[in-house]
Design a protein around this motif. Sequence first.
Motif, PDB file in Angstrom:
ATOM      1  N   SER A  45       1.909   6.973  -1.416  1.00 47.31           N
ATOM      2  CA  SER A  45       0.503   6.597  -1.339  1.00 47.31           C
ATOM      3  C   SER A  45      -0.428   7.788  -1.172  1.00 47.31           C
ATOM      4  O   SER A  45      -1.628   7.679  -1.426  1.00 47.31           O
ATOM      5  CB  SER A  45       0.288   5.608  -0.193  1.00 47.31           C
ATOM      6  OG  SER A  45       0.820   6.094   1.023  1.00 47.31           O
ATOM      7  N   SER A  78       6.085   7.090  -5.954  1.00 49.57           N
ATOM      8  CA  SER A  78       4.919   6.220  -5.811  1.00 49.57           C
ATOM      9  C   SER A  78       4.262   6.401  -4.453  1.00 49.57           C
ATOM     10  O   SER A  78       3.598   5.488  -3.945  1.00 49.57           O
ATOM     11  CB  SER A  78       5.334   4.751  -5.993  1.00 49.57           C
ATOM     12  OG  SER A  78       6.420   4.413  -5.134  1.00 49.57           O
ATOM     13  N   TYR A 107      -5.893  -0.562  -5.759  1.00 53.43           N
ATOM     14  CA  TYR A 107      -4.756  -0.388  -6.670  1.00 53.43           C
ATOM     15  C   TYR A 107      -5.231  -0.021  -8.075  1.00 53.43           C
ATOM     16  O   TYR A 107      -4.629   0.840  -8.744  1.00 53.43           O
ATOM     17  CB  TYR A 107      -3.900  -1.657  -6.698  1.00 53.43           C
ATOM     18  CG  TYR A 107      -3.205  -1.960  -5.392  1.00 53.43           C
ATOM     19  CD1 TYR A 107      -2.413  -1.014  -4.761  1.00 53.43           C
ATOM     20  CD2 TYR A 107      -3.341  -3.211  -4.777  1.00 53.43           C
ATOM     21  CE1 TYR A 107      -1.778  -1.294  -3.558  1.00 53.43           C
ATOM     22  CE2 TYR A 107      -2.707  -3.498  -3.580  1.00 53.43           C
ATOM     23  CZ  TYR A 107      -1.931  -2.531  -2.973  1.00 53.43           C
ATOM     24  OH  TYR A 107      -1.308  -2.812  -1.779  1.00 53.43           O
ATOM     25  N   LEU A 142       0.807  -1.220   0.000  1.00 50.98           N
ATOM     26  CA  LEU A 142       0.000   0.000   0.000  1.00 50.98           C
ATOM     27  C   LEU A 142       0.839   1.268   0.000  1.00 50.98           C
ATOM     28  O   LEU A 142       0.447   2.278  -0.581  1.00 50.98           O
ATOM     29  CB  LEU A 142      -0.934   0.022   1.221  1.00 50.98           C
ATOM     30  CG  LEU A 142      -2.194  -0.827   1.141  1.00 50.98           C
ATOM     31  CD1 LEU A 142      -2.862  -0.918   2.509  1.00 50.98           C
ATOM     32  CD2 LEU A 142      -3.169  -0.257   0.114  1.00 50.98           C
ATOM     33  N   ASP A 143       1.983   1.244   0.680  1.00 58.69           N
ATOM     34  CA  ASP A 143       2.775   2.472   0.758  1.00 58.69           C
ATOM     35  C   ASP A 143       3.570   2.733  -0.510  1.00 58.69           C
ATOM     36  O   ASP A 143       4.129   3.825  -0.680  1.00 58.69           O
ATOM     37  CB  ASP A 143       3.689   2.464   1.983  1.00 58.69           C
ATOM     38  CG  ASP A 143       4.714   1.339   1.977  1.00 58.69           C
ATOM     39  OD1 ASP A 143       4.869   0.664   0.940  1.00 58.69           O
ATOM     40  OD2 ASP A 143       5.361   1.132   3.023  1.00 58.69           O
ATOM     41  N   GLY A 144       3.627   1.765  -1.414  1.00 55.79           N
ATOM     42  CA  GLY A 144       4.312   1.959  -2.687  1.00 55.79           C
ATOM     43  C   GLY A 144       5.811   2.042  -2.595  1.00 55.79           C
ATOM     44  O   GLY A 144       6.484   2.267  -3.606  1.00 55.79           O
ATOM     45  N   LYS A 201       5.148   4.785 -10.449  1.00 52.25           N
ATOM     46  CA  LYS A 201       3.791   4.676  -9.907  1.00 52.25           C
ATOM     47  C   LYS A 201       3.065   3.489 -10.534  1.00 52.25           C
ATOM     48  O   LYS A 201       2.360   2.726  -9.839  1.00 52.25           O
ATOM     49  CB  LYS A 201       3.021   5.969 -10.169  1.00 52.25           C
ATOM     50  CG  LYS A 201       1.620   6.011  -9.582  1.00 52.25           C
ATOM     51  CD  LYS A 201       1.628   6.068  -8.071  1.00 52.25           C
ATOM     52  CE  LYS A 201       0.226   6.271  -7.518  1.00 52.25           C
ATOM     53  NZ  LYS A 201       0.200   6.276  -6.040  1.00 52.25           N
ATOM     54  N   ILE A 209      -6.471   7.288   3.080  1.00 54.87           N
ATOM     55  CA  ILE A 209      -7.047   7.004   1.773  1.00 54.87           C
ATOM     56  C   ILE A 209      -8.481   7.537   1.747  1.00 54.87           C
ATOM     57  O   ILE A 209      -8.875   8.251   0.834  1.00 54.87           O
ATOM     58  CB  ILE A 209      -7.014   5.494   1.472  1.00 54.87           C
ATOM     59  CG1 ILE A 209      -5.570   4.969   1.528  1.00 54.87           C
ATOM     60  CG2 ILE A 209      -7.626   5.210   0.101  1.00 54.87           C
ATOM     61  CD1 ILE A 209      -4.609   5.653   0.571  1.00 54.87           C
ATOM     62  N   GLU A 269      -6.374   3.619  -8.200  1.00 50.01           N
ATOM     63  CA  GLU A 269      -5.223   4.510  -8.346  1.00 50.01           C
ATOM     64  C   GLU A 269      -4.805   4.619  -9.809  1.00 50.01           C
ATOM     65  O   GLU A 269      -4.551   5.721 -10.315  1.00 50.01           O
ATOM     66  CB  GLU A 269      -4.050   3.989  -7.508  1.00 50.01           C
ATOM     67  CG  GLU A 269      -4.222   4.155  -6.019  1.00 50.01           C
ATOM     68  CD  GLU A 269      -4.039   5.592  -5.587  1.00 50.01           C
ATOM     69  OE1 GLU A 269      -2.898   6.066  -5.552  1.00 50.01           O
ATOM     70  OE2 GLU A 269      -5.056   6.262  -5.304  1.00 50.01           O
ATOM     71  N   VAL A 323      -3.391   3.996   5.143  1.00 43.62           N
ATOM     72  CA  VAL A 323      -2.137   3.258   5.025  1.00 43.62           C
ATOM     73  C   VAL A 323      -1.425   3.433   6.357  1.00 43.62           C
ATOM     74  O   VAL A 323      -1.085   4.552   6.748  1.00 43.62           O
ATOM     75  CB  VAL A 323      -1.272   3.790   3.867  1.00 43.62           C
ATOM     76  CG1 VAL A 323       0.033   3.009   3.793  1.00 43.62           C
ATOM     77  CG2 VAL A 323      -2.026   3.696   2.549  1.00 43.62           C
TER      78      VAL A 323
END
Length: 590
Positions: free
Chosen positions: A73, A71, A159, A58-60, A116, A427, A162, A278
């Motif tokens: 979040s 990237s 995801y 989730l945090d990328g 991303k 989020i 996004e 997140v």
Amino acid sequence: MKKYRILSLLFLAVMVSLSLGSCSDDFLDQPALGSLSEDVVANKEGVEKLLIGAYAALDGQGLGGGNPWESASDNWVYGAVAGGLASKGSFGGDQPAIDQIVKFISNPSNGFYNTKWIAAYEGITRTNNVLKLLANVEDISEAERNNIAGQARFLRGHYYFELKKMFNMVPWIDENTENPKQPNDTDIWPNIEADFQFAFDNLPGTQSEFGRANKWAAGAYLGKTYLYQEKFPEASTIFTQVIESGTNSAGEKYDLVAEFKDNFDAETENNAETVFDVQMVANDGTSTITNSNQGGMLNFPYNSPFRCCGFYQPTQNLVNSYKTQESSGLPYLDNYNQNPVKSDMGVASDASFTPYTGSLDPRLDWTVGRRGIPYHDWGHHPGATWIRDQSYGGPYAPKKNIYWQATQDLYSDQSSWAPGTAINVHIIRFADVLLMAAEAEAQTGNLDLAMQYVNRVRERAANPQGFLKKYIDENSPLTGFNDAENAANYNIGLYTSSEFSSKEDALEAIYFERKLELAMEGHRFFDLVRWGIAEETLNAYFDYQGKITTDVRGGKFISGKSEYYPIPQAQIDLSLDSNGEPTLTQNPGY
């Protein structure tokens, strides 16, 4: 201290990431379902490990091959900076790829987009792994199976959401996809909608760890999906259920916390307002910064106790939005840039300066750091000495992401060149739900209920206990705040039926309220696009802000192109089929 954590998930994240393999630039050349390690077996423990890995994405961070802020979040680059709420900050030569994004002059080779894209598809791959393995798991009850499947599909919906809002046309790859080189020629909204609907129908209202998605988080995200598709009656129906019956994952009924600031403090987060966050952690015993918010590492005042790096500076345009009318406490919806809030632009830190004394929305000073106003318990923001280049990025600093000095040992990680924080990334929070619901009600003609939802948000902001106060001792910030003396002239009022007399007036007020309440949380650009007002709003912003700071000069939003970011060229190049033709099609205008 946080009441709830998902440390058990985070501790296992590294192990799971290793078992799945790292993501690389040749994503589309890999099997869509990944390669399951032999030690991940088809049992309850094995599928739970894979699910933890899907949450860990989730945090990328560390997934896309680029820097973590590419990237992040919270989408601070793509949502807030590109939405006109913040300057990139620092100085012109630092992270110049962001300047191109902000001014809508970037091209498909800009590495930010590729990072991303890869990070999101890594998350999708992990959710698909969960669903594939789950089909073969036998030592599990039906309720447990539905819960795991619901969480996996919720995460996959997130995801893909996004990707959809950033790139629009993207390939859909699920647990049944055999050939990963899928075209991006179909609208994936129905698939996203189906994932959130399944999650809503199958997830329980409470979960074993706070950070896991529950039924009501899925309902809120489903409503958001309807809203983006302009399915306003459907959005109204689901938002009503969430508002009336929804609880967070700990079983606490959704509500606005009493004080606005408590949403941005690691000590008071994971509360009644939390729909889905997140989860970020610092100093958790792992001796690594990776469990904290690395995506925001750049976003602290320069030459300050935070060390680095001077990015993410709120704009004068945003600051002016918080002016309120003396008589009503309502915002200036159309002419807020007239008679701007006084700043210390061009004023040295050792020169005298008196902050603006006009009427202001109190949320300003929990969102923006400005000269002469308490910056949490770090002292008054000193102005120019904490700004890397005022002429480039302006005189302001971000604040929602800033940890408190008194609790920094608990909620910040100082083991790297810039801090990582334990402040969660929102989020969806309940104020967001209320404002999305207000929009759906206004669009369907229920103006009174729309106004009630907006006023509920404003009533919280109007709580004087939540206003920023002056220090008890101006020379010793850690001694605390004087409850009897506000830091500025705060004045905020509620809307009446006269301001909500038509759908058009109601929507204008709702759109502006989202700007005020959710500023610096990554929503603005995507809101402007879905409302169809991005061109007029952002080009007016370029015209106004460009006369103040140099960073946005030359920016121009082009209708029909700028609504979506380009498909990364690296992904198009990797999508060649057996005939040498790309499977992916570039977005218009690039």
